[in-house]
Structures are given as C-alpha cells and as structure tokens.
Motif scaffolding. Structure first.
Motif, PDB file in Angstrom:
ATOM      1  N   ILE A   1      -5.791  18.406  -1.870  1.00  0.00           N
ATOM      2  CA  ILE A   1      -5.400  18.322  -3.286  1.00  0.00           C
ATOM      3  C   ILE A   1      -4.932  19.688  -3.788  1.00  0.00           C
ATOM      4  N   ALA A   2      -5.659  20.743  -3.453  1.00  0.00           N
ATOM      5  CA  ALA A   2      -5.267  22.095  -3.872  1.00  0.00           C
ATOM      6  C   ALA A   2      -3.905  22.469  -3.314  1.00  0.00           C
ATOM      7  N   ARG A   3      -3.602  22.004  -2.124  1.00  0.00           N
ATOM      8  CA  ARG A   3      -2.340  22.381  -1.479  1.00  0.00           C
ATOM      9  C   ARG A   3      -1.136  21.850  -2.253  1.00  0.00           C
ATOM     10  N   VAL A   4      -1.307  20.763  -3.014  1.00  0.00           N
ATOM     11  CA  VAL A   4      -0.215  20.231  -3.829  1.00  0.00           C
ATOM     12  C   VAL A   4       0.213  21.257  -4.881  1.00  0.00           C
ATOM     13  N   LEU A   5      -0.688  22.158  -5.238  1.00  0.00           N
ATOM     14  CA  LEU A   5      -0.355  23.269  -6.132  1.00  0.00           C
ATOM     15  C   LEU A   5      -0.105  24.565  -5.340  1.00  0.00           C
ATOM     16  N   LEU A   6       0.151  24.394  -4.042  1.00  0.00           N
ATOM     17  CA  LEU A   6       0.527  25.497  -3.153  1.00  0.00           C
ATOM     18  C   LEU A   6      -0.522  26.602  -3.105  1.00  0.00           C
ATOM     19  N   CYS A   7      -1.780  26.174  -3.064  1.00  0.00           N
ATOM     20  CA  CYS A   7      -2.880  27.128  -2.943  1.00  0.00           C
ATOM     21  C   CYS A   7      -4.016  26.447  -2.203  1.00  0.00           C
ATOM     22  N   ASP A   8      -5.147  27.103  -2.124  1.00  0.00           N
ATOM     23  CA  ASP A   8      -6.327  26.464  -1.553  1.00  0.00           C
ATOM     24  C   ASP A   8      -7.432  26.441  -2.597  1.00  0.00           C
ATOM     25  N   VAL A   9      -8.558  25.866  -2.227  1.00  0.00           N
ATOM     26  CA  VAL A   9      -9.642  25.686  -3.203  1.00  0.00           C
ATOM     27  C   VAL A   9     -10.201  27.027  -3.662  1.00  0.00           C
ATOM     28  N   SER A  10     -10.177  28.022  -2.787  1.00  0.00           N
ATOM     29  CA  SER A  10     -10.695  29.341  -3.187  1.00  0.00           C
ATOM     30  C   SER A  10      -9.876  29.937  -4.326  1.00  0.00           C
ATOM     31  N   GLU A  11      -8.577  29.637  -4.382  1.00  0.00           N
ATOM     32  CA  GLU A  11      -7.733  30.136  -5.474  1.00  0.00           C
ATOM     33  C   GLU A  11      -7.759  29.206  -6.685  1.00  0.00           C
ATOM     34  N   LEU A  12      -7.648  27.911  -6.443  1.00  0.00           N
ATOM     35  CA  LEU A  12      -7.603  26.948  -7.542  1.00  0.00           C
ATOM     36  C   LEU A  12      -8.963  26.770  -8.200  1.00  0.00           C
ATOM     37  N   GLY A  13     -10.017  26.826  -7.391  1.00  0.00           N
ATOM     38  CA  GLY A  13     -11.355  26.577  -7.903  1.00  0.00           C
ATOM     39  C   GLY A  13     -11.737  25.122  -7.723  1.00  0.00           C
ATOM     40  N   ARG A  14     -12.966  24.896  -7.379  1.00  0.00           N
ATOM     41  CA  ARG A  14     -13.429  23.526  -7.119  1.00  0.00           C
ATOM     42  C   ARG A  14     -13.358  22.668  -8.387  1.00  0.00           C
ATOM     43  N   GLU A  15     -13.719  23.249  -9.522  1.00  0.00           N
ATOM     44  CA  GLU A  15     -13.687  22.489 -10.781  1.00  0.00           C
ATOM     45  C   GLU A  15     -12.264  22.081 -11.146  1.00  0.00           C
ATOM     46  N   ASN A  16     -11.310  22.996 -10.988  1.00  0.00           N
ATOM     47  CA  ASN A  16      -9.913  22.667 -11.275  1.00  0.00           C
ATOM     48  C   ASN A  16      -9.364  21.645 -10.284  1.00  0.00           C
ATOM     49  N   THR A  17      -9.775  21.735  -9.038  1.00  0.00           N
ATOM     50  CA  THR A  17      -9.332  20.753  -8.047  1.00  0.00           C
ATOM     51  C   THR A  17      -9.833  19.366  -8.417  1.00  0.00           C
ATOM     52  N   HIS A  18     -11.084  19.292  -8.847  1.00  0.00           N
ATOM     53  CA  HIS A  18     -11.650  18.030  -9.311  1.00  0.00           C
ATOM     54  C   HIS A  18     -10.886  17.527 -10.537  1.00  0.00           C
ATOM     55  N   GLU A  19     -10.483  18.436 -11.409  1.00  0.00           N
ATOM     56  CA  GLU A  19      -9.728  18.059 -12.598  1.00  0.00           C
ATOM     57  C   GLU A  19      -8.360  17.488 -12.229  1.00  0.00           C
ATOM     58  N   VAL A  20      -7.713  18.053 -11.226  1.00  0.00           N
ATOM     59  CA  VAL A  20      -6.447  17.491 -10.743  1.00  0.00           C
ATOM     60  C   VAL A  20      -6.653  16.047 -10.304  1.00  0.00           C
ATOM     61  N   ALA A  21      -7.718  15.798  -9.569  1.00  0.00           N
ATOM     62  CA  ALA A  21      -8.034  14.437  -9.118  1.00  0.00           C
ATOM     63  C   ALA A  21      -8.224  13.503 -10.307  1.00  0.00           C
ATOM     64  N   LYS A  22      -8.922  13.974 -11.329  1.00  0.00           N
ATOM     65  CA  LYS A  22      -9.149  13.150 -12.519  1.00  0.00           C
ATOM     66  C   LYS A  22      -7.830  12.798 -13.197  1.00  0.00           C
TER      67      LYS A  22
END
Length: 218
Positions: free
Chosen positions: A123-144
């Motif tokens: 999911i983070a990769r869709v924003l061209l980054c990884d979870v360490s950069e996007l953050g787990r909370e923001n990654t979860h928010e993308v899913a929501k």
C-alpha cells in the motif's frame, strides 16, 4: 463469465424474495441486480450493465487500488497515487481486518508474501515510498480511504436502482458482504446478508450454490 454468474443467483433468490436489489461483491467485480415482482430486471451484456450500474469492476481481492482512488488526503495534504499495479484491494482489506489470511487467495502484485507487513508495504508503495517513510498510521488511513471509495461506488449503484425501480431492500452475498452492508446503510436501505442464512462459505460462492439448488429442485 462476469455477464452470467449472477443469473443463477437471482433465479434462485427470486423464488423467495419478490422485491430486492441482489448485490454480490466478489474478488474482482460486483453485481447489482434489481428483482421486481419476483423477476430479475437486468441487461444481458456487460457493456450495457456497466451503464446501468449493474456491473461494477471493483472487488475485494484483485482490484488495483489506483483504479479506485487517484489521490489521498493525509494530515490535510493531498497526495496523488502512482497508477502502477503496486497494491490490490486484498492488501487493503487484510490491513483493515475485513478478510483474513485464508481469504487472500490471489497472487500478490509483487509476488511476495501475503502477510500483514507485506500488505502494508505494498500500500505504501502506491505513494512511492515504504512504511518507514509513510508511517503505519498513514498507511492504514490510505486503506480506509480506498474502502470508503468502494462503499461510495456501491452506494451510488444502489441509489440508482432505488430511483429506477423503487426497491428498498438489499440482499447481499460474496466475500465483500461487509462493503454491501455499509453501502446499504449509507443509502438508508434495509439489508440482509446471505451469510446469515447459509453461512459465509456458501455466501462467498453463492452462484455455484444457486446452480446446485436449482438443479436439485427441478
């Protein structure tokens, strides 16, 4: 197959439910079929069904999330998404606990693991980054936000059938029953999930179950 998989379901269902919107959300597509006075009202080709909100190319597993959202809002800022096939809805619904490991039956876009951490990373990769950069909370928010977009698209289809045929009850089936329930509530419709009557396993393969029942009852 997409054009015909709903036919057995509505033929079986219409014997007992005279007026409803039968909605089946599967791994790849969603069928939204009005039943009025015990008869299905549906067009016969995918081309026409797309126009009539009877067929939606959104599902719980295989859909590229970049076809559902073009951008996301995170901490008050808008971010566009890459349109590469980096993540699918199976990742989204696994992260949101809507499905479990056993439900994730399709291939992953990167041919890597289906475990939860890998889902977050895709999911983070869709924003061209990884979870360490996007953050787990923001990654979860993308899913929501992906989930909300799917619910809104289904709600739009249900609202169309309400306007066309004055139907006010939804009967839901498929792996994506949870999306159907939320969409029905959004439109203010009553809903019944077939998993409550037949169990989740049969709801997930309701067209095949319906065929077996129709053959048995001949």
């Amino acid at each position: 197959y997409a054009a015909s998989s709903w036919a057995a379901s509505v033929a079986f269902l219409a014997k007992n439910v005279k007026d409803c919107i039968f909605t089946d959300v599967g791994s790849t597509t969603s069928d939204v079929i009005p039943i009025k006075n015990g008869k299905p009202i549906a067009l016969t080709t995918d081309f026409e069904r797309l126009r009539q909100y009877e067929l939606i190319y959104t599902g719980v597993l295989r859909t590229n999330i970049a076809t559902i959202l073009h951008c996301v809002n995170l901490s008050g800022k808008k971010y566009k998404l890459s349109t590469e096939l980096f993540s699918i809805t199976a990742d989204v619904h696994r992260v949101l606990s809507n499905i479990d490991d056993a439900d994730y039956t399709c291939d992953t876009p990167d041919s890597q693991s289906r475990d939860l951490e890998a889902c977050y990373q895709r999911i983070a990769r869709v924003l061209l980054c990884d979870v360490s950069e996007l953050g787990r909370e923001n990654t979860h928010e993308v899913a929501k936000q992906v989930e909300h977009a799917q619910i809104n698209e289904l709600a739009e289809a249900l609202a169309f059938q309400v306007r066309e045929y004055e139907l006010h009850t939804v009967v839901g089936a498929g792996l994506g029953e949870f999306l159907i329930a939320n969409a029905a509530m959004k439109v203010g419709l009553q809903f019944r999930l077939l998993s409550q009557q037949y169990g989740r396993a049969l709801s997930n393969v309701f067209p095949a179950f319906a065929v077996a029942q129709l053959v048995q009852n001949r």
